[in-house]
Design an enzyme around this catalytic site. Sequence first.
Site, PDB file in Angstrom:
ATOM      1  CD  GLU A 161      16.220  14.603  10.080  1.00 45.49           C
ATOM      2  OE1 GLU A 161      17.037  13.858   9.486  1.00 45.49           O
ATOM      3  OE2 GLU A 161      16.409  15.080  11.202  1.00 45.49           O
ATOM      4  NE  ARG A 169     -26.557  10.141 -13.804  1.00 41.66           N
ATOM      5  CZ  ARG A 169     -26.419  10.869 -14.903  1.00 41.66           C
ATOM      6  NH1 ARG A 169     -26.906  12.096 -14.957  1.00 41.66           N
ATOM      7  NH2 ARG A 169     -25.786  10.379 -15.953  1.00 41.66           N
ATOM      8  CD  GLU A 204      -0.267  12.528  13.838  1.00 45.82           C
ATOM      9  OE1 GLU A 204      -0.473  11.673  14.712  1.00 45.82           O
ATOM     10  OE2 GLU A 204      -0.639  13.695  13.927  1.00 45.82           O
TER      11      GLU A 204
HETATM   12  C1  LIG Z   1       0.811  16.382   4.038  1.00 46.46           C
HETATM   13  C2  LIG Z   1       1.851  15.850   4.966  1.00 46.46           C
HETATM   14  C3  LIG Z   1       1.976  16.419   6.227  1.00 46.46           C
HETATM   15  C4  LIG Z   1       2.960  15.968   7.103  1.00 46.46           C
HETATM   16  N1  LIG Z   1       3.128  16.576   8.321  1.00 46.46           N
HETATM   17  C5  LIG Z   1       4.186  16.237   9.106  1.00 46.46           C
HETATM   18  C6  LIG Z   1       4.480  16.973  10.297  1.00 46.46           C
HETATM   19  O1  LIG Z   1       3.746  17.897  10.684  1.00 46.46           O
HETATM   20  N2  LIG Z   1       5.592  16.650  11.004  1.00 46.46           N
HETATM   21  C7  LIG Z   1       6.427  15.629  10.633  1.00 46.46           C
HETATM   22  O2  LIG Z   1       7.395  15.397  11.316  1.00 46.46           O
HETATM   23  N3  LIG Z   1       6.162  14.917   9.505  1.00 46.46           N
HETATM   24  C8  LIG Z   1       5.084  15.195   8.728  1.00 46.46           C
HETATM   25  N4  LIG Z   1       4.821  14.498   7.576  1.00 46.46           N
HETATM   26  C9  LIG Z   1       5.723  13.414   7.187  1.00 46.46           C
HETATM   27  C10 LIG Z   1       5.099  12.029   7.313  1.00 46.46           C
HETATM   28  O3  LIG Z   1       4.939  11.696   8.658  1.00 46.46           O
HETATM   29  C11 LIG Z   1       5.997  11.062   6.536  1.00 46.46           C
HETATM   30  O4  LIG Z   1       5.797  11.348   5.163  1.00 46.46           O
HETATM   31  C12 LIG Z   1       5.654   9.599   6.841  1.00 46.46           C
HETATM   32  O5  LIG Z   1       6.054   9.259   8.143  1.00 46.46           O
HETATM   33  C13 LIG Z   1       6.339   8.642   5.845  1.00 46.46           C
HETATM   34  O6  LIG Z   1       7.679   8.915   5.730  1.00 46.46           O
HETATM   35  P1  LIG Z   1       8.348   9.089   4.268  1.00 46.46           P
HETATM   36  O7  LIG Z   1       7.497  10.038   3.509  1.00 46.46           O
HETATM   37  O8  LIG Z   1       9.766   9.422   4.457  1.00 46.46           O
HETATM   38  O9  LIG Z   1       8.189   7.659   3.624  1.00 46.46           O
HETATM   39  P2  LIG Z   1       9.238   6.461   3.760  1.00 46.46           P
HETATM   40  O10 LIG Z   1       9.571   6.229   5.178  1.00 46.46           O
HETATM   41  O11 LIG Z   1      10.359   6.692   2.814  1.00 46.46           O
HETATM   42  O12 LIG Z   1       8.364   5.255   3.235  1.00 46.46           O
HETATM   43  C14 LIG Z   1       8.132   5.023   1.853  1.00 46.46           C
HETATM   44  C15 LIG Z   1       7.233   3.802   1.704  1.00 46.46           C
HETATM   45  O13 LIG Z   1       7.870   2.648   2.260  1.00 46.46           O
HETATM   46  C16 LIG Z   1       7.056   2.070   3.266  1.00 46.46           C
HETATM   47  N5  LIG Z   1       7.910   1.535   4.317  1.00 46.46           N
HETATM   48  C17 LIG Z   1       8.930   2.167   4.942  1.00 46.46           C
HETATM   49  N6  LIG Z   1       9.495   1.366   5.855  1.00 46.46           N
HETATM   50  C18 LIG Z   1       8.802   0.197   5.828  1.00 46.46           C
HETATM   51  C19 LIG Z   1       8.894  -1.052   6.536  1.00 46.46           C
HETATM   52  N7  LIG Z   1       9.799  -1.261   7.502  1.00 46.46           N
HETATM   53  N8  LIG Z   1       8.037  -2.038   6.211  1.00 46.46           N
HETATM   54  C20 LIG Z   1       7.080  -1.843   5.257  1.00 46.46           C
HETATM   55  N9  LIG Z   1       6.953  -0.696   4.554  1.00 46.46           N
HETATM   56  C21 LIG Z   1       7.793   0.315   4.839  1.00 46.46           C
HETATM   57  C22 LIG Z   1       6.168   3.195   3.753  1.00 46.46           C
HETATM   58  O14 LIG Z   1       4.987   2.706   4.372  1.00 46.46           O
HETATM   59  C23 LIG Z   1       5.903   3.945   2.469  1.00 46.46           C
HETATM   60  O15 LIG Z   1       4.885   3.317   1.769  1.00 46.46           O
HETATM   61  C24 LIG Z   1       3.813  14.900   6.709  1.00 46.46           C
HETATM   62  C25 LIG Z   1       3.647  14.316   5.450  1.00 46.46           C
HETATM   63  C26 LIG Z   1       2.686  14.777   4.581  1.00 46.46           C
HETATM   64  C27 LIG Z   1       2.551  14.145   3.231  1.00 46.46           C
END
Ligand SMILES: Cc1cc2nc3c(=O)[nH]c(=O)nc-3n(C[C@H](O)[C@H](O)[C@H](O)COP(=O)(O)OP(=O)(O)OC[C@H]3O[C@@H](n4cnc5c(N)ncnc54)[C@H](O)[C@@H]3O)c2cc1C
Length: 406
Positions: A140, A281, A376
């Site tokens: 979300e 190259r 994932e």
């Molecule tokens: C191209 C793409 C396709 C996707 N497809 C799907 C899909 O089909 N279905 C779906 O449900 N989701 C999907 N996602 C979402 C994806 O799974 C999430 O982006 C991912 O789980 C990370 O969540 P976030 O982006 O909210 O990052 P955040 O959770 O906000 O994290 C931000 C940063 O903080 C770090 N972090 C967070 N918590 C901790 C912790 N406790 N300790 C250390 N570091 C931490 C993370 O590793 C990251 O570097 C997709 C994302 C992309 C980019």
Amino acid sequence: MSTTAAPEAISQGPSFRLSAEQEEIRKLARDFSDKEITQQVAEHHDREGLFPHEITKKAWEIGLMNCIIPEEYGGLALGALEECLIAEELAHGCMGISLAIMANNLGIVPVKLSGSEEQKQKYLGQLTEECGFCAYALTEPEVGSDPGGLGATAVKKGDKYILNGVKRWITGAGVSDWYVVFASTDPSQRHRGVSAFIVEKDHPGVSIGKKEDMMGQRASYTCDINMDDAEIPVENRLGEEGTGFYTAMKTFQYTRPAIAAGAVGVAQKALDLCLQYSLERKTFDTFIANHQAVQFMMADMHRDIMAGRLLTWQCAWMCDHGISNNVEVAVAKLFTSDNAMRIATDAVQIYGGYGYSREYPVEKLMRDVKVTQIYEGTSQVQKIVIGRAIIREHAKRMGINPKEIG
Ligand SMILES: Cc1cc2nc3c(=O)[nH]c(=O)nc-3n(C[C@H](O)[C@H](O)[C@H](O)COP(=O)(O)OP(=O)(O)OC[C@H]3O[C@@H](n4cnc5c(N)ncnc54)[C@H](O)[C@@H]3O)c2cc1C
């Protein structure tokens, strides 16, 4: 004493050889990738951000899509290992196009895990009758790595659930007919209050948001799913109320191996291109392949591709034998995605200035593979899974109360 194992011991031990059928599947995928996902096709879809409708249809026709659907619903009943073989070969062509072909598994697995017989007949059957798409919707706008605290809600009213909320970054949502959506039926219970639903694109109150303009894997159609008092029939709940979080997490044990395999496919492509380029190259009157610094980069690539492939096959094999692979799949995804990112970056380095140009193929690999460290479960999340598991295991052996371990 002889150090050679008896032949029967070898036949009973782990085998690193693919079966004839698996070799055939691998060849089918490789031939498809070479013929249908050429450099030109990959570049075109990347530049235009085009979903590959024609290619997915062809993949569906020859049985490279939805292969894990059981036979009783019209599928091929292949396992996670076969999926990895396909994912690696397709990603070698283009990881974005590969994702468009493979991402249905994210919708299929939760239905296989928690669906009723009627749900399996209807939704898995649909996918084998015609080439269609489905998606998995957990993330979300405010919730990614910590999906226990979902904002989307589902409230039961008569024979319907009313769903509200936004799902972000949903792979394939823009072309899918249905999605497995995770929403909270009891927010006070956090992850224990999460339930799963099969939401159809035409259910009242469901709409699709704008397409994401992504850095890589641009052939995949990723967007928001909006639910505004969406009306979902009670019979579309997947499993019991409160079991959605288990379904969501268990799904990854089956789908992460293919992500890892895709990262291996991109890494192999990077190495293949580097081997070719470094023997074309020349600098200082010799092929750049003869410079030890370049050789070492390619040797490191080969080492990590081999190791990553084996880790991937191992966790897929565990899946296929009903063995929980929570840690092994986290190791495989972490190892392959981090290394593939480094390998793609080194490929740009080996190409020198040309590596930085969009006229050459390696910069796309770097852009495409970056997201394997994010979706994932990010690399940091995989480390949390691995770290906690090994610490808990050791603490148990030391007799430490599990409550003292985070
Ligand atoms: C191209 C793409 C396709 C996707 N497809 C799907 C899909 O089909 N279905 C779906 O449900 N989701 C999907 N996602 C979402 C994806 O799974 C999430 O982006 C991912 O789980 C990370 O969540 P976030 O982006 O909210 O990052 P955040 O959770 O906000 O994290 C931000 C940063 O903080 C770090 N972090 C967070 N918590 C901790 C912790 N406790 N300790 C250390 N570091 C931490 C993370 O590793 C990251 O570097 C997709 C994302 C992309 C980019």
